[in-house]
Design a protein around this motif. Sequence first.
Motif, PDB file in Angstrom:
ATOM      1  N   PHE A 114       0.841  -1.190   0.000  1.00  9.94           N
ATOM      2  CA  PHE A 114       0.000   0.000   0.000  1.00  9.94           C
ATOM      3  C   PHE A 114       0.881   1.248   0.000  1.00  9.94           C
ATOM      4  CE2 PHE A 114      -2.511  -3.306   1.970  1.00  9.94           C
ATOM      5  CZ  PHE A 114      -3.788  -3.126   1.431  1.00  9.94           C
ATOM      6  N   PHE A 115       0.757   2.085  -1.023  1.00  7.97           N
ATOM      7  CA  PHE A 115       1.361   3.401  -1.011  1.00  7.97           C
ATOM      8  C   PHE A 115       0.373   4.317  -0.283  1.00  7.97           C
ATOM      9  CE2 PHE A 115       3.232   1.226  -4.595  1.00  7.97           C
ATOM     10  CZ  PHE A 115       4.577   1.558  -4.490  1.00  7.97           C
ATOM     11  N   SER A 116       0.807   4.872   0.845  1.00  7.27           N
ATOM     12  CA  SER A 116      -0.124   5.579   1.711  1.00  7.27           C
ATOM     13  C   SER A 116       0.426   6.948   2.101  1.00  7.27           C
ATOM     14  CB  SER A 116      -0.384   4.752   2.980  1.00  7.27           C
ATOM     15  OG  SER A 116      -1.237   5.433   3.874  1.00  7.27           O
ATOM     16  N   PRO A 117      -0.343   8.013   1.907  1.00  6.64           N
ATOM     17  CA  PRO A 117       0.098   9.335   2.389  1.00  6.64           C
ATOM     18  C   PRO A 117       0.275   9.318   3.905  1.00  6.64           C
ATOM     19  CG  PRO A 117      -1.785   9.539   0.900  1.00  6.64           C
ATOM     20  CD  PRO A 117      -1.640   8.088   1.215  1.00  6.64           C
ATOM     21  N   LYS A 118       1.272  10.031   4.393  1.00  7.04           N
ATOM     22  CA  LYS A 118       1.524  10.064   5.829  1.00  7.04           C
ATOM     23  C   LYS A 118       0.427  10.785   6.600  1.00  7.04           C
ATOM     24  CE  LYS A 118       6.569   9.705   5.854  1.00  7.04           C
ATOM     25  NZ  LYS A 118       7.826  10.324   6.315  1.00  7.04           N
ATOM     26  N   HIS A 119      -0.275  11.702   5.923  1.00  7.71           N
ATOM     27  CA  HIS A 119      -1.275  12.502   6.604  1.00  7.71           C
ATOM     28  C   HIS A 119      -2.659  12.233   6.018  1.00  7.71           C
ATOM     29  CE1 HIS A 119       2.061  14.599   8.455  1.00  7.71           C
ATOM     30  NE2 HIS A 119       2.553  14.861   7.249  1.00  7.71           N
ATOM     31  N   PRO A 120      -3.686  12.216   6.865  1.00  6.39           N
ATOM     32  CA  PRO A 120      -5.049  12.038   6.345  1.00  6.39           C
ATOM     33  C   PRO A 120      -5.460  13.199   5.454  1.00  6.39           C
ATOM     34  CG  PRO A 120      -4.936  11.728   8.747  1.00  6.39           C
ATOM     35  CD  PRO A 120      -3.633  12.328   8.323  1.00  6.39           C
ATOM     36  N   THR A 121      -6.559  13.003   4.734  1.00  5.68           N
ATOM     37  CA  THR A 121      -7.124  14.088   3.926  1.00  5.68           C
ATOM     38  C   THR A 121      -7.707  15.159   4.856  1.00  5.68           C
ATOM     39  OG1 THR A 121      -9.327  13.104   3.816  1.00  5.68           O
ATOM     40  CG2 THR A 121      -7.717  12.400   2.154  1.00  5.68           C
ATOM     41  N   HIS A 122      -8.131  16.275   4.262  1.00  5.96           N
ATOM     42  CA  HIS A 122      -8.706  17.350   5.064  1.00  5.96           C
ATOM     43  C   HIS A 122      -9.952  16.888   5.806  1.00  5.96           C
ATOM     44  CE1 HIS A 122      -5.932  20.374   3.692  1.00  5.96           C
ATOM     45  NE2 HIS A 122      -6.214  20.135   2.419  1.00  5.96           N
ATOM     46  N   SER A 123     -10.667  15.921   5.253  1.00  2.99           N
ATOM     47  CA  SER A 123     -11.871  15.410   5.915  1.00  2.99           C
ATOM     48  C   SER A 123     -11.569  14.240   6.848  1.00  2.99           C
ATOM     49  CB  SER A 123     -12.907  14.988   4.865  1.00  2.99           C
ATOM     50  OG  SER A 123     -12.349  14.040   3.966  1.00  2.99           O
ATOM     51  N   GLY A 124     -10.270  13.893   7.001  1.00  2.00           N
ATOM     52  CA  GLY A 124      -9.885  12.890   7.985  1.00  2.00           C
ATOM     53  C   GLY A 124      -9.741  11.475   7.479  1.00  2.00           C
ATOM     54  N   TRP A 125      -9.828  11.254   6.172  1.00  2.00           N
ATOM     55  CA  TRP A 125      -9.726   9.898   5.637  1.00  2.00           C
ATOM     56  C   TRP A 125      -8.261   9.485   5.458  1.00  2.00           C
ATOM     57  CZ3 TRP A 125     -13.506   6.363   5.140  1.00  2.00           C
ATOM     58  CH2 TRP A 125     -14.819   6.831   5.259  1.00  2.00           C
ATOM     59  N   ILE A 126      -7.970   8.267   5.864  1.00  2.00           N
ATOM     60  CA  ILE A 126      -6.650   7.652   5.695  1.00  2.00           C
ATOM     61  C   ILE A 126      -6.740   6.713   4.498  1.00  2.00           C
ATOM     62  CG2 ILE A 126      -4.914   6.167   6.756  1.00  2.00           C
ATOM     63  CD1 ILE A 126      -6.037   7.114   9.491  1.00  2.00           C
ATOM     64  N   LEU A 127      -5.811   6.866   3.555  1.00  2.00           N
ATOM     65  CA  LEU A 127      -5.918   6.147   2.283  1.00  2.00           C
ATOM     66  C   LEU A 127      -4.659   5.337   2.000  1.00  2.00           C
ATOM     67  CD1 LEU A 127      -7.368   9.081   0.132  1.00  2.00           C
ATOM     68  CD2 LEU A 127      -8.656   7.282   1.310  1.00  2.00           C
ATOM     69  N   GLY A 128      -4.816   4.301   1.195  1.00  2.00           N
ATOM     70  CA  GLY A 128      -3.683   3.510   0.730  1.00  2.00           C
ATOM     71  C   GLY A 128      -4.100   2.680  -0.475  1.00  2.00           C
ATOM     72  N   ALA A 129      -3.196   2.509  -1.419  1.00  2.00           N
ATOM     73  CA  ALA A 129      -3.501   1.719  -2.618  1.00  2.00           C
ATOM     74  C   ALA A 129      -2.200   1.182  -3.205  1.00  2.00           C
ATOM     75  CB  ALA A 129      -4.248   2.559  -3.653  1.00  2.00           C
ATOM     76  N   GLY A 130      -2.320   0.079  -3.926  1.00  2.00           N
ATOM     77  CA  GLY A 130      -1.142  -0.520  -4.543  1.00  2.00           C
ATOM     78  C   GLY A 130      -1.479  -1.874  -5.147  1.00  2.00           C
ATOM     79  N   PRO A 131      -0.471  -2.706  -5.365  1.00  2.00           N
ATOM     80  CA  PRO A 131      -0.690  -4.028  -5.958  1.00  2.00           C
ATOM     81  C   PRO A 131      -0.849  -5.116  -4.895  1.00  2.00           C
ATOM     82  CG  PRO A 131       1.642  -3.544  -5.965  1.00  2.00           C
ATOM     83  CD  PRO A 131       0.961  -2.345  -5.350  1.00  2.00           C
ATOM     84  N   ALA A 132      -1.592  -6.158  -5.262  1.00  2.00           N
ATOM     85  CA  ALA A 132      -1.706  -7.372  -4.447  1.00  2.00           C
ATOM     86  C   ALA A 132      -1.236  -8.543  -5.299  1.00  2.00           C
ATOM     87  CB  ALA A 132      -3.139  -7.591  -3.975  1.00  2.00           C
ATOM     88  N   LEU A 133      -0.430  -9.402  -4.705  1.00  2.00           N
ATOM     89  CA  LEU A 133       0.172 -10.518  -5.432  1.00  2.00           C
ATOM     90  C   LEU A 133      -0.198 -11.837  -4.756  1.00  2.00           C
ATOM     91  CD1 LEU A 133       2.216 -11.413  -7.678  1.00  2.00           C
ATOM     92  CD2 LEU A 133       4.009 -11.203  -5.931  1.00  2.00           C
ATOM     93  N   LEU A 134      -0.673 -12.786  -5.536  1.00  2.00           N
ATOM     94  CA  LEU A 134      -0.947 -14.135  -5.047  1.00  2.00           C
ATOM     95  C   LEU A 134       0.231 -15.018  -5.412  1.00  2.00           C
ATOM     96  CD1 LEU A 134      -3.040 -16.123  -3.770  1.00  2.00           C
ATOM     97  CD2 LEU A 134      -3.794 -16.606  -6.109  1.00  2.00           C
ATOM     98  N   ILE A 135       0.840 -15.651  -4.406  1.00  2.00           N
ATOM     99  CA  ILE A 135       2.045 -16.464  -4.609  1.00  2.00           C
ATOM    100  C   ILE A 135       1.711 -17.922  -4.287  1.00  2.00           C
ATOM    101  CG2 ILE A 135       4.475 -16.764  -3.996  1.00  2.00           C
ATOM    102  CD1 ILE A 135       4.423 -13.871  -2.943  1.00  2.00           C
ATOM    103  N   PRO A 136       1.849 -18.841  -5.240  1.00  2.00           N
ATOM    104  CA  PRO A 136       1.425 -20.232  -5.031  1.00  2.00           C
ATOM    105  C   PRO A 136       2.399 -21.015  -4.142  1.00  2.00           C
ATOM    106  CG  PRO A 136       2.373 -19.998  -7.211  1.00  2.00           C
ATOM    107  CD  PRO A 136       2.336 -18.613  -6.608  1.00  2.00           C
ATOM    108  N   THR A 137       2.334 -20.756  -2.853  1.00  2.00           N
ATOM    109  CA  THR A 137       3.233 -21.395  -1.892  1.00  2.00           C
ATOM    110  C   THR A 137       2.586 -22.596  -1.199  1.00  2.00           C
ATOM    111  OG1 THR A 137       2.492 -19.788  -0.241  1.00  2.00           O
ATOM    112  CG2 THR A 137       4.526 -19.287  -1.422  1.00  2.00           C
ATOM    113  N   GLY A 138       1.367 -22.972  -1.615  1.00  2.00           N
ATOM    114  CA  GLY A 138       0.664 -24.071  -0.966  1.00  2.00           C
ATOM    115  C   GLY A 138       1.478 -25.349  -0.961  1.00  2.00           C
TER     116      GLY A 138
END
Length: 270
Positions: A114-138
């Motif tokens: 998750f790439f996430s800003p250190k500070h919330p938005t002006h309305s107080g929301w904390i955000l994060g977004a990025g890639p998710a990877l599935l790794i076949p380790t079963g």
Amino acid sequence: MRSLQPKQCWLPCAFFLWVGAADAEDSAELAKKALNPVAAMYSLPVQYNWDQKMGITGEGMHSVTNIQPVLPFELNDEWNLISRTILPVIDQHGQAPDGLADKTGTGDVTQSFFFSPKHPTHSGWILGAGPALLIPTGSDRLLSSRQWGLGPTGVALKQSNGWTRGILANHIWSLSGEQPNAQKVNQTFLQPFLSYTTHTYTTFGVNTESTYNWQTREWSVPVNLTVTQLLRLGGHPLTIQLGPRYWADSPEDGAHGWGFRAAITFLFPR
């Protein structure tokens, strides 16, 4: 003669009051960070889930212990990168009459960034977004998709007046071609959550961890009710969590009825 006792006591009393207030402030901040998936804090959650009424017979059981280290990295003055790993250790029994589905081992790893800003938005929301990877380790073909997967993930939450509310989501597609007897991965995960933390750092929460399989067009929807307590053992902070879970929807051979969750999270504030 005027007593000097009040003046002599003032400094140490003030010191202990200051330390108590500082500890309370630290605990309040820790309790908030423990509920924030993109908090800039090292942590190690170990989460146990038990479910029942599974498989062809409807008498199977399934337990999953998720080991979920969280590692924050500071990118610059404005951004953090939060690494969240989920390694499941699976134990399942009674899901088929012949016992061939009875397996214990590791499942596939889900690795999110998750790439996430250190500070919330002006309305107080904390955000994060990025890639998710599935790794076949079963460790076994029955515990693994046997495919690599990739997709987007994101989280949005707001914390105020003891309340934490938000949603975490991802979608993962198969990267490799379909393996023999393996179903293509194409699924959406949605985790809306709501919780309230008291002045004793006890948190009452509810969430769903819903997965929609676009291949089979089926939902898996466990609803979790949890109570979480922030503690300090030997000066080290951690949280302990317990609660029931109920399957509001599930594939025919999936879990049904009631299960439960227990978790411990080791916190390592900077």
